[in-house]
Design a protein around this motif. Structure first.
Motif, PDB file in Angstrom:
ATOM      1  N   ASP A 112       0.836  -1.213   0.175  1.00  0.00           N
ATOM      2  CA  ASP A 112      -0.046  -0.033  -0.030  1.00  0.00           C
ATOM      3  C   ASP A 112       0.815   1.236   0.008  1.00  0.00           C
ATOM      4  O   ASP A 112       1.853   1.405   0.933  1.00  0.00           O
ATOM      5  CB  ASP A 112      -1.104  -0.102   1.411  1.00  0.00           C
ATOM      6  N   GLU A 113       0.601   2.288  -1.047  1.00  0.00           N
ATOM      7  CA  GLU A 113       1.655   3.206  -0.939  1.00  0.00           C
ATOM      8  C   GLU A 113       0.663   4.480  -0.536  1.00  0.00           C
ATOM      9  O   GLU A 113      -0.464   4.804  -0.675  1.00  0.00           O
ATOM     10  CB  GLU A 113       1.984   3.680  -2.515  1.00  0.00           C
ATOM     11  N   GLN A 157      11.859  12.331   7.845  1.00  0.00           N
ATOM     12  CA  GLN A 157      12.400  11.037   8.602  1.00  0.00           C
ATOM     13  C   GLN A 157      11.432  10.106   8.797  1.00  0.00           C
ATOM     14  O   GLN A 157      11.811   9.010   8.969  1.00  0.00           O
ATOM     15  CB  GLN A 157      12.873  11.845   9.827  1.00  0.00           C
ATOM     16  N   HIS A 158      10.032  10.152   8.583  1.00  0.00           N
ATOM     17  CA  HIS A 158       9.264   9.347   8.778  1.00  0.00           C
ATOM     18  C   HIS A 158       8.776   8.606   7.364  1.00  0.00           C
ATOM     19  O   HIS A 158       8.154   7.642   7.546  1.00  0.00           O
ATOM     20  CB  HIS A 158       8.006   9.928   9.286  1.00  0.00           C
ATOM     21  N   ALA A 159       9.101   9.142   6.500  1.00  0.00           N
ATOM     22  CA  ALA A 159       9.210   8.500   5.242  1.00  0.00           C
ATOM     23  C   ALA A 159       9.791   7.052   4.995  1.00  0.00           C
ATOM     24  O   ALA A 159      10.941   6.976   5.893  1.00  0.00           O
ATOM     25  CB  ALA A 159       9.562   9.046   3.945  1.00  0.00           C
ATOM     26  N   GLY A 160       9.110   6.037   4.484  1.00  0.00           N
ATOM     27  CA  GLY A 160       9.874   4.687   4.352  1.00  0.00           C
ATOM     28  C   GLY A 160       9.012   3.475   4.422  1.00  0.00           C
ATOM     29  O   GLY A 160       7.869   3.934   4.399  1.00  0.00           O
ATOM     30  N   ALA A 161       9.268   2.281   4.745  1.00  0.00           N
ATOM     31  CA  ALA A 161       8.602   1.000   4.761  1.00  0.00           C
ATOM     32  C   ALA A 161       8.002   0.943   6.123  1.00  0.00           C
ATOM     33  O   ALA A 161       8.943   0.915   7.127  1.00  0.00           O
ATOM     34  CB  ALA A 161       9.368   0.099   4.349  1.00  0.00           C
ATOM     35  N   TYR A 162       6.611   0.493   6.266  1.00  0.00           N
ATOM     36  CA  TYR A 162       6.225   0.305   7.701  1.00  0.00           C
ATOM     37  C   TYR A 162       5.618  -1.047   7.400  1.00  0.00           C
ATOM     38  O   TYR A 162       4.951  -1.618   6.335  1.00  0.00           O
ATOM     39  CB  TYR A 162       4.935   1.291   8.070  1.00  0.00           C
ATOM     40  N   GLU A 163       5.618  -2.123   8.607  1.00  0.00           N
ATOM     41  CA  GLU A 163       5.203  -3.306   8.425  1.00  0.00           C
ATOM     42  C   GLU A 163       4.289  -3.471   9.594  1.00  0.00           C
ATOM     43  O   GLU A 163       4.550  -3.267  10.641  1.00  0.00           O
ATOM     44  CB  GLU A 163       6.320  -4.288   8.575  1.00  0.00           C
ATOM     45  N   LYS A 218       1.616  -6.914   6.683  1.00  0.00           N
ATOM     46  CA  LYS A 218       0.959  -6.083   5.779  1.00  0.00           C
ATOM     47  C   LYS A 218       2.091  -5.023   5.374  1.00  0.00           C
ATOM     48  O   LYS A 218       2.717  -4.563   6.425  1.00  0.00           O
ATOM     49  CB  LYS A 218      -0.214  -5.610   5.942  1.00  0.00           C
ATOM     50  N   ARG A 219       2.415  -4.710   4.259  1.00  0.00           N
ATOM     51  CA  ARG A 219       3.312  -3.485   4.121  1.00  0.00           C
ATOM     52  C   ARG A 219       2.822  -2.275   3.456  1.00  0.00           C
ATOM     53  O   ARG A 219       1.901  -2.560   2.703  1.00  0.00           O
ATOM     54  CB  ARG A 219       4.730  -4.131   3.150  1.00  0.00           C
ATOM     55  N   PHE A 220       3.476  -1.292   4.000  1.00  0.00           N
ATOM     56  CA  PHE A 220       2.946   0.078   3.538  1.00  0.00           C
ATOM     57  C   PHE A 220       4.374   0.786   3.387  1.00  0.00           C
ATOM     58  O   PHE A 220       5.372   0.597   3.905  1.00  0.00           O
ATOM     59  CB  PHE A 220       2.314   0.862   4.661  1.00  0.00           C
ATOM     60  N   LEU A 221       4.136   1.673   1.903  1.00  0.00           N
ATOM     61  CA  LEU A 221       5.271   2.696   1.902  1.00  0.00           C
ATOM     62  C   LEU A 221       5.119   4.147   2.037  1.00  0.00           C
ATOM     63  O   LEU A 221       3.845   4.332   1.189  1.00  0.00           O
ATOM     64  CB  LEU A 221       5.773   2.266   0.438  1.00  0.00           C
ATOM     65  N   LEU A 222       5.409   4.723   2.878  1.00  0.00           N
ATOM     66  CA  LEU A 222       5.069   6.079   3.148  1.00  0.00           C
ATOM     67  C   LEU A 222       5.957   6.979   2.615  1.00  0.00           C
ATOM     68  O   LEU A 222       7.241   6.813   2.999  1.00  0.00           O
ATOM     69  CB  LEU A 222       4.919   6.282   4.621  1.00  0.00           C
ATOM     70  N   ALA A 223       5.796   7.711   1.512  1.00  0.00           N
ATOM     71  CA  ALA A 223       6.540   8.523   0.836  1.00  0.00           C
ATOM     72  C   ALA A 223       6.381  10.096   0.722  1.00  0.00           C
ATOM     73  O   ALA A 223       5.169  10.473   0.625  1.00  0.00           O
ATOM     74  CB  ALA A 223       6.570   7.938  -0.519  1.00  0.00           C
ATOM     75  N   LEU A 245      13.798   3.785   2.330  1.00  0.00           N
ATOM     76  CA  LEU A 245      13.432   4.887   1.079  1.00  0.00           C
ATOM     77  C   LEU A 245      14.320   5.812   1.037  1.00  0.00           C
ATOM     78  O   LEU A 245      14.568   6.636   1.685  1.00  0.00           O
ATOM     79  CB  LEU A 245      12.079   5.226   1.509  1.00  0.00           C
ATOM     80  N   LEU A 246      15.299   5.607  -0.365  1.00  0.00           N
ATOM     81  CA  LEU A 246      16.157   6.727  -0.421  1.00  0.00           C
ATOM     82  C   LEU A 246      15.855   8.065  -1.259  1.00  0.00           C
ATOM     83  O   LEU A 246      16.150   9.110  -1.257  1.00  0.00           O
ATOM     84  CB  LEU A 246      17.389   6.029  -1.167  1.00  0.00           C
TER      85      LEU A 246
END
Length: 386
Positions: A181-182, A258-264, A272-277, A375-376
């Motif tokens: 989920d993005e 700083q809070h961007a990245g992958a969450y599980e 479940k995985r989420f990508l916060l960008a 997330l770079l």
């Protein structure tokens, strides 16, 4: 040693792939066997006898045997295609067969439990889909192609993520289906990552920030305990995390990059995985070249680097340092990237040449090292006419 003899063989046929006869100073690689599937791909270390297979393909899956005067070892090489997609999309797992033989039997299995999902038996002219297994999560979602044996999963959900295996007399393939989920955000916004639960029963829920593999919140219903670990990672989450004690959903307030990245999210061992960008925006003229900088000066040993086109959640380029492999997937998404992508093997930066309006969209650069996903880069690209 001086009198050592080493031979590498492949599969049930025990086809010789490579050998060293130290006594006569002979080192031979048989890359043309088995229809040439190993041609220009085998490297034999003359000092240790280790065998390297480069640019590996599904046809290289199978049993490998090493025999020396003192040692006999066996390896089973299993090659997994990783597919990432959005929840709700359909995906087809291709068998790579054009037509099944009269004596062929194909089975599709899912997960660590190796649950049978579907099978075709040409000998008995039967085709069966077992979509009511595993609490019915696949009901009305599985379609099996009776000519090729390919399996389609429609309207995917997070519970369909995992390992799928195809087995037949002539083919063995593995796929790992990753559903992401993005979530896009602006700095300063509040973001809620939904658990999709309406009520927590006897569940144990854990939230991890996968970019550092750190536990940031959990609910243990049996122990009647709710905990938020907002002081981890130099306090970047301090006073920003809110955990809904009824649904388990997690809210992050006053977000920064700083809070961007992958969450599980893990609920009773299901993940479940989420990508916060946070996306930087850029406009490019049609026909120009665009280089998206990775932000790295060099590739770090042991890290996997991946570029994704987030409009379709599709891998378009990657670097795997373990096998010294640099790959550009330019035939994906209807071939819109064909002959346009160039990946810098030193820094991981990606160039899109002769860009068109078809390339408008969101691009993400990730690294993966063990359980840590970082997330770079996240870039939103718009293309305007000449």
């Amino acid at each position: 040693m001086k009198d050592d003899e080493i031979q590498w063989r492949f599969a049930k046929e025990k086809t010789p792939l490579a050998e060293i006869l130290k006594q006569v100073g002979n080192l031979t690689v048989y890359g043309d066997v088995l229809d040439g599937r190993f041609r220009d791909r085998l490297k034999l270390d003359h000092q240790t006898g280790s065998l390297t297979i480069t640019d590996i393909r599904m046809e290289h899956t199978g049993l490998y045997e090493l025999e020396t005067k003192s040692v006999m070892k066996s390896f089973f090489l299993n090659i997994i295609d990783e597919i990432s997609m959005k929840e709700g999309d359909s995906v087809t797992l291709n068998s790579d067969l054009t037509e099944m033989k009269d004596d062929n039997v194909i089975q599709w299995r899912f997960g660590l439990e190796n649950t049978l999902l579907a099978e075709i038996n040409k000998q008995t002219d039967s085709m069966t889909v077992y979509d009511d297994v595993l609490d019915g999560r696949f009901i009305n979602r599985l379609k099996l192609n009776n000519q090729t044996g390919s399996l389609t999963i429609t309207d995917t959900r997070h519970e369909h993520a995992g390992l799928y295996e195809l087995k037949s007399k002539s083919v063995m393939k593995s796929f790992f289906l990753n559903i992401i989920d993005e979530i896009s955000m602006k700095e300063g916004d509040s973001v809620t990552i939904n658990s999709d639960l309406t009520e927590i029963m006897d569940n144990k829920i854990q939230w991890r920030f996968r970019s550092e593999n750190i536990l940031i919140a959990e609910i243990n219903k049996r122990a009647d305990r709710i905990t938020v670990y907002d002081d981890v990672l130099d306090g970047r989450f301090r006073d920003r995390l809110k955990l809904n004690n009824q649904t388990g959903s997690l809210t992050i307030t006053n977000t920064t990059t700083q809070h961007a990245g992958a969450y599980e999210l893990e609920i009773n061992n299901e993940k479940k995985r989420f990508l916060l960008a946070v996306y930087d925006e850029i406009s490019v003229k049609e026909g120009d070249s665009l280089t998206i900088n990775s932000g790295r000066t060099e590739i770090t040993a042991g890290e996997m680097f991946l570029w994704l086109y987030m409009n379709e959640i599709t891998f378009i380029a990657g670097i795997n340092p373990w096998v010294n492999n640099i790959t550009v997937y330019d035939d994906v998404v209807d071939g819109r990237f064909r002959d346009r992508l160039k990946l810098d093997d030193q820094t991981g930066s990606l160039t899109i040449r002769n860009i068109t309006t078809q390339h408008t969209g969101r691009y993400v650069f990730l690294t993966e090292k063990g359980p840590i996903i970082q997330l770079l880069k996240a870039l939103s690209v718009s293309v305007y006419g000449k």
